[in-house]
Structures are given as C-alpha cells and as structure tokens.
Design a protein around this motif. Structure first.
Motif, PDB file in Angstrom:
ATOM      1  N   ARG A 145       0.837  -1.193   0.000  1.00 29.61           N
ATOM      2  CA  ARG A 145       0.000   0.000   0.000  1.00 29.61           C
ATOM      3  C   ARG A 145       0.883   1.259   0.000  1.00 29.61           C
ATOM      4  O   ARG A 145       2.043   1.209   0.403  1.00 29.61           O
ATOM      5  CB  ARG A 145      -0.970  -0.049   1.171  1.00 29.61           C
ATOM      6  CG  ARG A 145      -2.012  -1.177   0.918  1.00 29.61           C
ATOM      7  CD  ARG A 145      -3.183  -1.123   1.887  1.00 29.61           C
ATOM      8  NE  ARG A 145      -2.765  -1.326   3.246  1.00 29.61           N
ATOM      9  CZ  ARG A 145      -2.925  -0.444   4.235  1.00 29.61           C
ATOM     10  NH1 ARG A 145      -3.493   0.715   3.999  1.00 29.61           N
ATOM     11  NH2 ARG A 145      -2.525  -0.722   5.452  1.00 29.61           N
TER      12      ARG A 145
ATOM     13  N   ILE B 289       8.720  -6.062  -4.924  1.00 32.21           N
ATOM     14  CA  ILE B 289       7.493  -6.839  -5.096  1.00 32.21           C
ATOM     15  C   ILE B 289       6.519  -6.390  -4.022  1.00 32.21           C
ATOM     16  O   ILE B 289       6.929  -6.038  -2.915  1.00 32.21           O
ATOM     17  CB  ILE B 289       7.744  -8.344  -4.863  1.00 32.21           C
ATOM     18  CG1 ILE B 289       8.910  -8.850  -5.695  1.00 32.21           C
ATOM     19  CG2 ILE B 289       6.507  -9.166  -5.141  1.00 32.21           C
ATOM     20  CD1 ILE B 289       9.204 -10.336  -5.456  1.00 32.21           C
TER      21      ILE B 289
ATOM     22  N   MET C 198      -1.736   1.357  -4.856  1.00 26.99           N
ATOM     23  CA  MET C 198      -0.455   0.683  -4.693  1.00 26.99           C
ATOM     24  C   MET C 198       0.641   1.730  -4.611  1.00 26.99           C
ATOM     25  O   MET C 198       0.554   2.783  -5.245  1.00 26.99           O
ATOM     26  CB  MET C 198      -0.240  -0.200  -5.924  1.00 26.99           C
ATOM     27  CG  MET C 198       0.943  -1.102  -5.851  1.00 26.99           C
ATOM     28  SD  MET C 198       1.029  -2.113  -7.358  1.00 26.99           S
ATOM     29  CE  MET C 198       1.793  -0.929  -8.480  1.00 26.99           C
TER      30      MET C 198
ATOM     31  N   THR D  19       3.827   3.655  -5.612  1.00 24.74           N
ATOM     32  CA  THR D  19       4.383   3.864  -6.961  1.00 24.74           C
ATOM     33  C   THR D  19       5.795   3.309  -7.079  1.00 24.74           C
ATOM     34  O   THR D  19       6.383   3.360  -8.156  1.00 24.74           O
ATOM     35  CB  THR D  19       4.394   5.362  -7.316  1.00 24.74           C
ATOM     36  OG1 THR D  19       5.023   6.058  -6.247  1.00 24.74           O
ATOM     37  CG2 THR D  19       2.979   5.882  -7.500  1.00 24.74           C
ATOM     38  N   PHE D  20       6.339   2.779  -5.986  1.00 25.46           N
ATOM     39  CA  PHE D  20       7.714   2.271  -6.014  1.00 25.46           C
ATOM     40  C   PHE D  20       7.768   0.746  -6.119  1.00 25.46           C
ATOM     41  O   PHE D  20       8.757   0.129  -5.769  1.00 25.46           O
ATOM     42  CB  PHE D  20       8.468   2.774  -4.779  1.00 25.46           C
ATOM     43  CG  PHE D  20       8.479   4.268  -4.709  1.00 25.46           C
ATOM     44  CD1 PHE D  20       9.349   5.004  -5.509  1.00 25.46           C
ATOM     45  CD2 PHE D  20       7.590   4.953  -3.898  1.00 25.46           C
ATOM     46  CE1 PHE D  20       9.340   6.392  -5.476  1.00 25.46           C
ATOM     47  CE2 PHE D  20       7.576   6.339  -3.867  1.00 25.46           C
ATOM     48  CZ  PHE D  20       8.444   7.069  -4.654  1.00 25.46           C
ATOM     49  N   VAL D  21       6.668   0.161  -6.588  1.00 25.41           N
ATOM     50  CA  VAL D  21       6.598  -1.297  -6.713  1.00 25.41           C
ATOM     51  C   VAL D  21       6.750  -1.705  -8.172  1.00 25.41           C
ATOM     52  O   VAL D  21       6.070  -1.185  -9.046  1.00 25.41           O
ATOM     53  CB  VAL D  21       5.260  -1.831  -6.157  1.00 25.41           C
ATOM     54  CG1 VAL D  21       5.061  -3.286  -6.536  1.00 25.41           C
ATOM     55  CG2 VAL D  21       5.208  -1.668  -4.647  1.00 25.41           C
TER      56      VAL D  21
ATOM     57  N   PRO E 171       3.545  -6.080  -8.749  1.00 28.58           N
ATOM     58  CA  PRO E 171       2.415  -6.231  -7.831  1.00 28.58           C
ATOM     59  C   PRO E 171       1.781  -7.612  -7.962  1.00 28.58           C
ATOM     60  O   PRO E 171       1.366  -7.998  -9.049  1.00 28.58           O
ATOM     61  CB  PRO E 171       1.430  -5.151  -8.299  1.00 28.58           C
ATOM     62  CG  PRO E 171       1.792  -4.873  -9.719  1.00 28.58           C
ATOM     63  CD  PRO E 171       3.189  -5.337  -9.965  1.00 28.58           C
ATOM     64  N   ILE E 172       1.743  -8.343  -6.869  1.00 27.48           N
ATOM     65  CA  ILE E 172       1.018  -9.607  -6.830  1.00 27.48           C
ATOM     66  C   ILE E 172      -0.374  -9.269  -6.297  1.00 27.48           C
ATOM     67  O   ILE E 172      -0.513  -8.783  -5.170  1.00 27.48           O
ATOM     68  CB  ILE E 172       1.730 -10.631  -5.911  1.00 27.48           C
ATOM     69  CG1 ILE E 172       3.197 -10.823  -6.336  1.00 27.48           C
ATOM     70  CG2 ILE E 172       0.975 -11.951  -5.877  1.00 27.48           C
ATOM     71  CD1 ILE E 172       3.409 -11.358  -7.738  1.00 27.48           C
ATOM     72  N   VAL E 173      -1.383  -9.499  -7.116  1.00 30.32           N
ATOM     73  CA  VAL E 173      -2.741  -9.083  -6.777  1.00 30.32           C
ATOM     74  C   VAL E 173      -3.500 -10.321  -6.299  1.00 30.32           C
ATOM     75  O   VAL E 173      -3.640 -11.297  -7.045  1.00 30.32           O
ATOM     76  CB  VAL E 173      -3.433  -8.446  -7.997  1.00 30.32           C
ATOM     77  CG1 VAL E 173      -4.773  -7.849  -7.595  1.00 30.32           C
ATOM     78  CG2 VAL E 173      -2.544  -7.385  -8.638  1.00 30.32           C
TER      79      VAL E 173
ATOM     80  N   GLY F   3      -7.733 -10.267   0.898  1.00 28.66           N
ATOM     81  CA  GLY F   3      -7.816  -9.523   2.150  1.00 28.66           C
ATOM     82  C   GLY F   3      -6.612  -9.827   3.027  1.00 28.66           C
ATOM     83  O   GLY F   3      -5.491  -9.992   2.529  1.00 28.66           O
TER      84      GLY F   3
ATOM     85  N   GLY G 225      -1.532  -5.549  11.934  1.00 34.02           N
ATOM     86  CA  GLY G 225      -1.153  -6.334  10.757  1.00 34.02           C
ATOM     87  C   GLY G 225       0.244  -6.921  10.913  1.00 34.02           C
ATOM     88  O   GLY G 225       0.473  -8.114  10.655  1.00 34.02           O
TER      89      GLY G 225
END
Lengths: 162, 162, 162, 162
Positions: D42, D62, D73, D75-77, D80-82, D86, D108
C-alpha cells in the motif's frame, strides 16, 4: 434464522491442562447459551476441548480446517469446513465468528487476535498471561475485553451481542 | 456425529427460472435425506433457491461467502462462513462438500466443476447444456455423473456416499 | 515502473509435446516484448516450458506456488511467490496477470479460464481444442480471444494492453 | 537464478516518521545487498518507504496486495502480486520471504510476526518497543532476532542466508 457463532481460539499440542479445562467449560457454556462454537478443528488442545465441551452442552460445533482433507479432525466437530488454505484459514476463523475468545497463548492464537483487531472483531482474552495482556492493551487500547473466568467471558459475549 | 455436506453450485443473477426451480427441489430433497446443503450464499439464483428449498425440507444450510461482511447473504442460510477471500472461496465450497452438484452453468460454476475435478471430488451435473456435458466428459472422461432430474441426482449422491 | 505481467496457464504432467513447444515459444516471445511471464511454477508441462522460453528470451519469470515450500519449482523461475493456498492460488495467477493466455487444456487451466471470465480479465486461448473453444464462446460470448499461433497471441496481447 | 526475497513488514497510516525513515534505509540496504524487497504494497507507511528505499538502492520491489485491483499501490513497486484475499495475503507475505523483518508495530505486523513464528520463518525485529520484544521472546524463546539498527539487521539477514 442465522445462528450466532462464537470462535474459541487457543493452542493445540502446547495447551496446558488448565487451558484445556477452561476451554471445555467455555465450550459448554457457549452451547448452553444457544450459540455455535467455532474452532480450528484439530484433535488437540483448546480446539478439541472447546468442541467437546460444546457437545456436552448440547450445542453445534463447526471447525475450519487448514488441510485439504478432514482426516485429522476433532471427533467433536459436527460441521468441518475444509479449506486447504494452511494458516490463511485463521482469517476465516476470525471473520466467521461474531466474537472471538482467545483461551491461552501461542503463535497461531496470537495471529488470530492480531487479525481480529485488524478486522475490528470483538475479542475476549481468557487465560492470557499478564505480559500478553499488557502487549495487547498497548497495541489496541480499549478494544479488547479481559475475562478472569468463563462466567465473565459469557457475560461479555452476551453484552457484545446485545 | 460429523454431518454429510452436499454442495449445490450454480449461477447467481443469471440463473434461469428452471434452474432456480430445480435448485429449490434439489435443496429440499437433500434436506429430506438428512444432509446439509452448502452454497455460495448470495441472495440470488441457484444459491438462494437451494437454501430456501433446504429450509422447506427441514434441513440445515451453510454458505461460504466471498466477502468480509455477511451483509449480502441469502436469508435462508443458518451458518454463514465469512471468508473475505473473493473467488478463492470457490475452493472451500468444493473441499467442504462430500459431493458437488452443479445446477446450471456460468463462469463461477464452471470454475467450481473444474476445481472439483482437480481435487478428485465427486461431481453431478444437473441442468447442464449438452455442449457443456460434452466438454466436461472430454476433459475428465468417466469422472462425472450426469443427472436428468432431482430424483436421479439424489440417488447418485446416495450411491457415492455409500 | 510497474512491469507488465502476462500469465501463461496450461497443463502440468499431462501436457502434450506440442503444448510444451508452443509454451516455450510463447514464453520467449513474451520476454522479447519486454513483459514478465507468470506461471503456476511447477517443474513440468506448460509452466516449466513457458518459464524456460522466457529465460531464453532474456525475460523475468514469476511463479505462484500452491505449496508452503518452494521445493518443487521450475528451475527457470526468478521470483517464486509461495502461497500455501493449494488450488486457491489459481485466483492469484489470474488477478496478477494483465492478460491470461491458456495454452492447452486441463482441469486446472479450465478453472483459471473460468475465474478469468468471472473476474473480467482478458483471456487468449491457444492450443485449445475446438470443443473447448465452442464451450467457452457459448459461456462468455465475445469475451475471449482465440489465437492459432504464438505470433497472433502476442499481437492480441499488444492490442489488449494498448 | 532464483532471487533472494526479504520481506519488510510494518504499519501503514500509523507509522511514525522514525519507522518510515528506518524502513527507507532498510529497503535501500537490502537492495544494495542484491536482494529483492517484498512489502504489503500500500502507498503508505513502512511499505511505501521500504519500496522507495529499495528503488533508490537500485533494487527490485514486489508487493502482495490484499485487494482485487492494483489501484491503491505504492508507486515504487515493480511487481504487484494481486490476491483479492484480504488479510489472508499476510500468509503469502511471510511464506514468500526468506527472512521477515518487522519494522515497527501494529495489528497487521503483529499477525505477520506470529504467522512467521508459526511457519518457522526467520524474523528480525527492528523499531520494536521493549514490551513487544518481551512479549515475542516469551512466546517464542530463542527464535527471533532483535536489531537495534539497519546495519545490524542486514548483518543478521546475511548470517541467516549463509
């Protein structure tokens, strides 16, 4: 028509005799209140004791299994939910319970308490060491209930549900 | 003590009146046989009709919800399993069912039939178009049952369980 | 900065020599176009061939493993995503890919095509038998692309991305 | 050929300036050591800072997103694994990382540390309050590393990997 589901989380093999005894009494009291008991379903420790207590109390028991097969399951479970999700099933435990009661302490239980805080689910701590109580109250001030015995825990559940 | 759980999978909003009618009769027959009906739980289509039929038949109903909240759920569900897993909950539907009955056709149902084949779970196809029947029989020769009506489907379930 | 990820789905042990050959050429062409190849990661069939092709094409390879351990993984994978989710990881394959290319046919691949339709993800069918093509076009009219060879598939990907 | 992936876990919106600053330096140092940085993805707090640091250090990043869409997301990724899973994606974060570094404290992050203990994954605690350190050492004696600064954490990672 929808049943009220109370999750009882706690250690497996590493559960102490006192944690198992409390889990049994808690499962029985939850069943006698007319609620369904949900556990992680393995045939050991707090999960097994809570399910056994719930059956003694005449209740219905659900479990959410981490494996793809229901082989290694407590014999006191009526409805096994088989996920094959490994530890990701802990999230299902938490989301499916209207209230989460942690009975005792361990890595899995700790992950479930933390996920319950993250997901804004009511939590009651029972048989929780003082250091752990302090840790949780510091992490999530005002959002956990601490119960010193099964009677208090059931009164707190009743309060949260009403 | 463990209950027998039969999954009924089928389209939601896009279900035809006939698919819904068959799903209702199937849910009722499953309940009358003493088994629990499991669905995807949304308040539409085959899921809703099968749960409604099961309640009319005096049975217990479970659903496995894709969302983190039980808000949008069929009112005929006794035990909502709340996963927050999105479509990954389709695997839980399949693994938790002793037998999977597909009633009608759609993308979600197709994924559940395919996962059931992959996970070696018994499958019965009901209200399945001829082209789809041919597709599945070509994909997994000899591993699917085809039923032309609810009575046959229930007889096939009984056969598989015994 | 975010890389474009193209999923290549297809059978494992049951893949035909032609499916593996096409998967190799597809992986190589995707890499040469500057895109990342994503597969299910096991060291067999279409997954292995596509990753091997992508490395031959100078590209980056990701896989999404069903197991809790990366032990049984294609040696042509740069970035293993370890899920422990079993077949529920198929959803991650689909959601992480900007375009899904199915190369060949099988239960796992069928579940991934169906999930891709459900999740509104662009899909290209390659090495897909005529009966399966008809089944998918009937299930989701107008929402799938059919490619007769790797060149066409890559042109279709380029078109979808632009 | 397989890359070494180091997970950096920590609070989002509630991260303190110091936690973010440490996360940036940690991400940069991990990248400079030739390892890949994995975060929850995030665009806030420790996740964002660690990814930003890793890009400044010339590394690959990643993330494992909880949502079905990559909209929100960092911007430094790069990758992205979507997942659409949840909070169940926390398990993927832990299993995919060769070493998990917790930078700061929150619900978390607490769930991820607990899951890492459960799954026997090496963990380094950085920017962890004394009470939390005591809690974890009591829960899992001898199985956590405590680092007082980024240099120590990187040395500990190097040690664990060798």
């Amino acid at each position: 028509m929808t049943k009220t589901i109370i999750g009882v989380m706690g250690p497996g093999h590493r559960a102490t005799p006192q944690e198992r005894q409390t889990a049994y009494a808690l499962g029985q009291a939850i069943a006698q209140a007319g609620w369904v008991v949900l556990t992680g379903g393995r045939p050991v420790g707090v999960m097994d004791a809570a399910s056994r207590g719930a059956k003694a109390g005449g209740g219905l028991t659900i479990c959410v299994l981490p494996t793809e097969q229901p082989h290694t399951m407590s014999t006191f479970v009526d409805i096994p939910i088989v996920t094959g999700l490994g530890q990701a099933r802990n999230v299902v435990n938490v989301l499916t319970s209207q209230v989460v009661v942690a009975c005792g302490s361990g890595p899995g239980t700790t992950s479930e308490i933390a996920l319950a805080i993250k997901l804004a689910k009511p939590i009651i701590l029972l048989e929780t060491p003082l250091l752990a109580q302090q840790f949780w109250q510091c992490l999530a001030p005002g959002s956990l209930h601490i119960a010193s015995n099964v009677g208090t825990a059931v009164a707190q559940i009743r309060n949260i549900l009403s």
